[in-house]
Scaffold this motif. Structure first.
Motif, mmCIF file in Angstrom:
data_model
loop_
_atom_site.group_PDB
_atom_site.id
_atom_site.type_symbol
_atom_site.label_atom_id
_atom_site.label_comp_id
_atom_site.label_asym_id
_atom_site.label_seq_id
_atom_site.Cartn_x
_atom_site.Cartn_y
_atom_site.Cartn_z
ATOM 1 N N PHE A 1 0.838 -1.197 0.000
ATOM 2 C CA PHE A 1 0.000 0.000 0.000
ATOM 3 C C PHE A 1 0.876 1.252 0.000
ATOM 4 C CE2 PHE A 1 -2.500 3.151 2.558
ATOM 5 C CZ PHE A 1 -3.543 3.330 1.664
ATOM 6 N N LYS A 2 0.578 2.193 -0.869
ATOM 7 C CA LYS A 2 1.267 3.474 -1.070
ATOM 8 C C LYS A 2 2.567 3.348 -1.862
ATOM 9 C CE LYS A 2 -0.517 6.295 2.740
ATOM 10 N NZ LYS A 2 -0.134 7.147 3.902
ATOM 11 N N GLU A 3 3.101 2.151 -2.023
ATOM 12 C CA GLU A 3 4.316 1.979 -2.823
ATOM 13 C C GLU A 3 3.984 2.275 -4.283
ATOM 14 O OE1 GLU A 3 7.254 -1.711 -4.005
ATOM 15 O OE2 GLU A 3 6.394 -1.681 -1.987
ATOM 16 N N ASN A 4 4.684 3.220 -4.881
ATOM 17 C CA ASN A 4 4.382 3.663 -6.249
ATOM 18 C C ASN A 4 2.938 4.173 -6.368
ATOM 19 O OD1 ASN A 4 6.978 2.769 -7.212
ATOM 20 N ND2 ASN A 4 6.149 0.675 -7.224
ATOM 21 N N ASN A 5 2.411 4.768 -5.282
ATOM 22 C CA ASN A 5 1.034 5.272 -5.221
ATOM 23 C C ASN A 5 -0.004 4.160 -5.332
ATOM 24 O OD1 ASN A 5 1.956 7.997 -5.039
ATOM 25 N ND2 ASN A 5 2.162 8.060 -7.266
ATOM 26 N N HIS A 6 0.386 2.972 -4.944
ATOM 27 C CA HIS A 6 -0.502 1.805 -5.001
ATOM 28 C C HIS A 6 -1.570 1.913 -3.922
ATOM 29 C CE1 HIS A 6 -0.875 -2.847 -5.070
ATOM 30 N NE2 HIS A 6 -1.348 -2.364 -6.201
ATOM 31 N N LEU A 7 -2.815 1.618 -4.280
ATOM 32 C CA LEU A 7 -3.932 1.761 -3.343
ATOM 33 C C LEU A 7 -4.300 0.463 -2.634
ATOM 34 C CD1 LEU A 7 -6.219 4.145 -5.421
ATOM 35 C CD2 LEU A 7 -4.793 4.729 -3.446
ATOM 36 N N GLY A 8 -3.500 -0.567 -2.837
ATOM 37 C CA GLY A 8 -3.772 -1.840 -2.178
ATOM 38 C C GLY A 8 -2.491 -2.612 -1.940
#
Length: 204
Positions: free
Chosen positions: A76-83
């Motif tokens: 979550f949040k890695e590379n703006n990942h939402l999950g």
């Protein structure tokens, strides 16, 4: 004198208009509040009727019960990942067709192939400690539930897929505390409405 009367009339007209705006604004605000409450009425009624499907705790969606044999390849949040992206430890498509488990008791609100980068998607509504949450399972190879089903924590709801060959096999899992959002894009700097799935599961 005419000028004075003109000023008085303009003032009274303006004051009257402003008075009328107040009730309208209040009405709009109240209407929005009622509409928001009405959205939850369905789920309040459902979980009041089927109390055994209210959440007691959460678990991981793969490698039941604690994600054994899997790793979180994109957090979550890695590379703006939402999950979270759950992959088998052997890599590649080694986890293709593996079981996806519901992370908690809940109600299946959506279970369809929406194509694009999402593929087969399952959405489950959870009631926990008086609040509502939604878990989203994407890129599924198969879907084993349908809209309207009530599910228990740990039940098989689908299998890990590739979104019709667009990716190597993995499960994209999202957890939301706003259950009325659109499916979205999976990536964004704005994380409003989204929770860190792994952190939440570990804490609950």
């Amino acid at each position: 004198m005419k000028i004075l009367w003109g000023i008085i009339i303009i003032f009274l007209t303006s004051f009257s208009s402003r008075k009328q705006l107040v009730p309208n604004n209040k009405t709009n605000y109240l209407q929005e509040s009622i509409e928001t409450q009405d959205k939850y009425t369905k789920y309040d009624s459902l979980f009041n009727k089927y109390k055994e499907f209210i959440v007691t705790d959460f678990g991981f969606p793969v490698g039941k019960p604690n994600a054994k044999g899997y790793y979180n390849a994109q957090k979550f949040k890695e590379n703006n990942h939402l999950g979270d992206d759950w992959n088998g430890v052997s890599g590649g498509n080694s986890d293709l067709g593996d079981t996806i488990y519901s992370i908690a008791n809940g109600y299946v609100s959506f279970a369809e192939n929406i194509g694009g980068g999402w593929g087969n998607v399952i959405r489950v509504i959870h009631k926990y400690e008086g609040n509502y949450y939604e878990s989203v399972y994407a890129h599924c190879r198969t879907i084993k539930v349908k809209e309207g089903d009530l599910v228990k924590k740990g039940i098989s709801i689908g299998t890990i897929g590739t979104a019709n060959g667009q990716y190597l096999a993995h499960l994209h899992l999202e957890l939301r505390d706003d259950i009325f959002m659109d499916i979205g894009g999976g990536y964004s700097k704005n994380t409003k409405g989204y929770l860190d799935p792994t952190k939440f599961i570990n804490e609950n």
